[in-house]
Design a protein around this motif. Sequence first.
Motif, PDB file in Angstrom:
ATOM      1  N   LEU A 183       0.819  -1.206   0.000  1.00 25.71           N
ATOM      2  CA  LEU A 183       0.000   0.000   0.000  1.00 25.71           C
ATOM      3  C   LEU A 183       0.858   1.263   0.000  1.00 25.71           C
ATOM      4  O   LEU A 183       0.479   2.277  -0.579  1.00 25.71           O
ATOM      5  N   LEU A 184       2.024   1.218   0.649  1.00 21.80           N
ATOM      6  CA  LEU A 184       2.950   2.344   0.597  1.00 21.80           C
ATOM      7  C   LEU A 184       3.377   2.604  -0.844  1.00 21.80           C
ATOM      8  O   LEU A 184       3.409   3.756  -1.306  1.00 21.80           O
ATOM      9  N   THR A 185       3.699   1.537  -1.563  1.00 18.35           N
ATOM     10  CA  THR A 185       4.088   1.662  -2.971  1.00 18.35           C
ATOM     11  C   THR A 185       2.955   2.265  -3.802  1.00 18.35           C
ATOM     12  O   THR A 185       3.165   3.184  -4.609  1.00 18.35           O
ATOM     13  N   ALA A 186       1.727   1.763  -3.574  1.00 19.66           N
ATOM     14  CA  ALA A 186       0.578   2.288  -4.304  1.00 19.66           C
ATOM     15  C   ALA A 186       0.356   3.761  -3.978  1.00 19.66           C
ATOM     16  O   ALA A 186       0.005   4.567  -4.846  1.00 19.66           O
ATOM     17  N   GLY A 187       0.587   4.126  -2.714  1.00 10.95           N
ATOM     18  CA  GLY A 187       0.411   5.518  -2.303  1.00 10.95           C
ATOM     19  C   GLY A 187       1.401   6.446  -2.990  1.00 10.95           C
ATOM     20  O   GLY A 187       1.036   7.542  -3.433  1.00 10.95           O
ATOM     21  N   ILE A 188       2.663   6.032  -3.080  1.00  6.93           N
ATOM     22  CA  ILE A 188       3.676   6.870  -3.737  1.00  6.93           C
ATOM     23  C   ILE A 188       3.369   7.006  -5.221  1.00  6.93           C
ATOM     24  O   ILE A 188       3.481   8.095  -5.795  1.00  6.93           O
ATOM     25  N   VAL A 189       2.964   5.901  -5.846  1.00  6.42           N
ATOM     26  CA  VAL A 189       2.605   5.945  -7.274  1.00  6.42           C
ATOM     27  C   VAL A 189       1.452   6.924  -7.491  1.00  6.42           C
ATOM     28  O   VAL A 189       1.485   7.766  -8.403  1.00  6.42           O
ATOM     29  N   ALA A 190       0.404   6.817  -6.638  1.00 11.03           N
ATOM     30  CA  ALA A 190      -0.745   7.719  -6.776  1.00 11.03           C
ATOM     31  C   ALA A 190      -0.334   9.168  -6.556  1.00 11.03           C
ATOM     32  O   ALA A 190      -0.775  10.072  -7.281  1.00 11.03           O
ATOM     33  N   PHE A 191       0.539   9.404  -5.573  1.00  6.82           N
ATOM     34  CA  PHE A 191       0.963  10.758  -5.258  1.00  6.82           C
ATOM     35  C   PHE A 191       1.787  11.355  -6.406  1.00  6.82           C
ATOM     36  O   PHE A 191       1.590  12.515  -6.782  1.00  6.82           O
ATOM     37  N   VAL A 192       2.693  10.561  -6.969  1.00  2.00           N
ATOM     38  CA  VAL A 192       3.525  11.040  -8.074  1.00  2.00           C
ATOM     39  C   VAL A 192       2.672  11.315  -9.311  1.00  2.00           C
ATOM     40  O   VAL A 192       2.823  12.351  -9.970  1.00  2.00           O
ATOM     41  N   LEU A 193       1.780  10.384  -9.639  1.00  2.00           N
ATOM     42  CA  LEU A 193       0.900  10.575 -10.796  1.00  2.00           C
ATOM     43  C   LEU A 193       0.029  11.813 -10.616  1.00  2.00           C
ATOM     44  O   LEU A 193      -0.131  12.628 -11.543  1.00  2.00           O
ATOM     45  N   ALA A 194      -0.521  11.979  -9.396  1.00  2.00           N
ATOM     46  CA  ALA A 194      -1.368  13.139  -9.136  1.00  2.00           C
ATOM     47  C   ALA A 194      -0.569  14.443  -9.215  1.00  2.00           C
ATOM     48  O   ALA A 194      -1.063  15.452  -9.727  1.00  2.00           O
TER      49      ALA A 194
ATOM     50  N   PRO B  41      10.287  13.660  -9.690  1.00  2.00           N
ATOM     51  CA  PRO B  41      11.572  12.959  -9.601  1.00  2.00           C
ATOM     52  C   PRO B  41      11.888  12.478  -8.177  1.00  2.00           C
ATOM     53  O   PRO B  41      12.425  11.372  -7.999  1.00  2.00           O
ATOM     54  N   ILE B  42      11.543  13.287  -7.167  1.00  2.00           N
ATOM     55  CA  ILE B  42      11.818  12.865  -5.787  1.00  2.00           C
ATOM     56  C   ILE B  42      10.963  11.661  -5.427  1.00  2.00           C
ATOM     57  O   ILE B  42      11.421  10.718  -4.770  1.00  2.00           O
ATOM     58  N   GLY B  43       9.704  11.667  -5.860  1.00  2.00           N
ATOM     59  CA  GLY B  43       8.821  10.536  -5.597  1.00  2.00           C
ATOM     60  C   GLY B  43       9.298   9.263  -6.265  1.00  2.00           C
ATOM     61  O   GLY B  43       9.194   8.166  -5.692  1.00  2.00           O
ATOM     62  N   VAL B  44       9.821   9.377  -7.484  1.00  2.28           N
ATOM     63  CA  VAL B  44      10.346   8.194  -8.179  1.00  2.28           C
ATOM     64  C   VAL B  44      11.542   7.611  -7.424  1.00  2.28           C
ATOM     65  O   VAL B  44      11.673   6.390  -7.276  1.00  2.28           O
ATOM     66  N   ILE B  45      12.408   8.486  -6.920  1.00  2.00           N
ATOM     67  CA  ILE B  45      13.554   8.016  -6.129  1.00  2.00           C
ATOM     68  C   ILE B  45      13.064   7.284  -4.875  1.00  2.00           C
ATOM     69  O   ILE B  45      13.584   6.215  -4.510  1.00  2.00           O
ATOM     70  N   ALA B  46      12.073   7.854  -4.204  1.00  2.00           N
ATOM     71  CA  ALA B  46      11.508   7.199  -3.020  1.00  2.00           C
ATOM     72  C   ALA B  46      10.894   5.858  -3.374  1.00  2.00           C
ATOM     73  O   ALA B  46      11.017   4.882  -2.619  1.00  2.00           O
TER      74      ALA B  46
END
Length: 590
Positions: free
Chosen positions: A89-100, A188-193
């Motif tokens: 779920l953490l991974t899904a959250g970062i993906v959603a946050f970066v996409l948004a 870019p920061i979200g992708v690194i995370a």
Amino acid sequence: MTEAENKVYPEGETEPDPQRWRAATVILVAIALDLIDTTIVNVALPVLQTDLGAGKAALQWVAASYTLTFALSLITVGRVGDMLGRKRLLTAGIVAFVLASLLCGVAQSTEMLIASRVLQGFGGAMVMTQGLSIFQVAFPPKERAAVFGLFGALSGIAAMIGPLLGGILVNADLFGWSWRPIFLVNVPIGVIALVGVAMYVRESRSEQVKKLDLVGVALITAALLALLFPLIQGGESGWPAWSFIAMASSVPLFVIFGVYEVRKAARDGSALVEPSLFKERSFVAGLVVMLSFFAIIAGLFFPFTLYLQVGLGFSPLASGLATIPFSFGAMITASFSAVLALKMGRKVLSIGMVIMGVGMVALIWTINHYGADVGGWNLAPSLTVLGLGLGFVISPVVDIVLGGVPVEHAGSGSGVLSTADQLGAAAGVAVIGVLFFNLLTSQAVPGADAALPELRKELAAVGVAASAEEQIAVNFRACAKASSDEGDSGVVPEVCKHIVPESAVPAGAAEKVGKVLADASVTAREEGYAKATGKVLWYEVGVIVLGFLLTFLLPQRPREPEWAGGDEGAAPADGATQEAPQAVRAAGES
């Protein structure tokens, strides 16, 4: 499991996750993006209004849509992580946050921007709850204070970094993109995370939670929406009747939710919020402290930011720079206060509240003493003391609230904790907002009175006759009173249109008289904001005193839960740490 993971260690400990500190680093980066985005957009609203042609209501929702979605999602996504896997779920959250964030950055309309902010808030909620849950599961009890200390330090400065970073990016106008980099910088920061999470975070879940409590989701969402929506939007709408009706309706909804959750837990053990959490004294008392604490912080910076930017004319960047001492003080004490609390217990929180009280009183004195002439250097000492006090509270209280929560309910506990944060902040802004604007209205005439001596002096200097000078002064004060009576209606009182009689202006001095009057109006506004801010911050002192008293509801030291052992704890996947009771007791003794 590997042989090392099955090995029995001294005092019943299992081997900690060897990658836990790397995992914590990347999770903290993701959480930082989440926290910063709560406030970074505020400084860009005027530019957004021009660029996208947004109306006032749309601008409000650019900011509020993120906060509301974030708050409504926390409890639900916390429990989903317990059930489906926290890393997942953490991974899904970062993906959603970066996409948004990407969608926000390329938005061509306010409607698209608001919709993207909703997705961003949902992703942020997943990141926050799963990050705290993973800290609790991956770290042995003796190390949790340190990692929660880092989280506390981050929380103490992230909200302040938002406006500062936003001001820098908007002023820089990178590539001619205006406000868009405040969102695009997350990509870019979200992708690194995201890469870091994939490499270093170990999966964990609770084997006790088999399915999602959909009825509980509906009930808690309705209750929170009924309470939070009017708290966030009511002030902007002038507190209409519906806002009070909605808030009142949240009470029976929370009661129904609580009764249902108790029955749900007894029936199949899959309640959205585990009722047994509220039997833990440190958890309940800590939530109450958190509510008051975040009400203090949000309640402080709402009028303080208006005072600096609207009252004194600070630019968004200058306003952000002025708050750096606060962030610096919080960062210092938050880095070690959670560890200090292992030895001193709740005394650390009490000390922090006292220091915050001293800092708040010093800030009030500074504002009252310097008034419209205050500068960043004048504010720095009191803001530093306030930050130091905050750091003594924010880190230990997170450890105290979550320290007694069994790991199988880590997601549920962190969701409730984060919701308490949001509720406290929303309530703090709503209450102090009403008080502040009422005080601002009442200080219009005193502000005008403060500007009159200089006004008379300047009018005499440009050749206005004494009798005309007195009439202008009387009209100027009458305009201030009429404007305060009108409130924020947008109506310009008739007296304000004729402050200077035509016969009072010497030949060729019309421009000079106009400038003198404009300068007096600025002085009156500055004095009015200074007086209103100085008065409303006494409310903050009262809440700090309340928070100080609430710390005594906490146990002397967090009581660790009496877990029955491995078969009753969480069942982490992929070898996630599961602490035994002996390890918990050993940590408490240390």
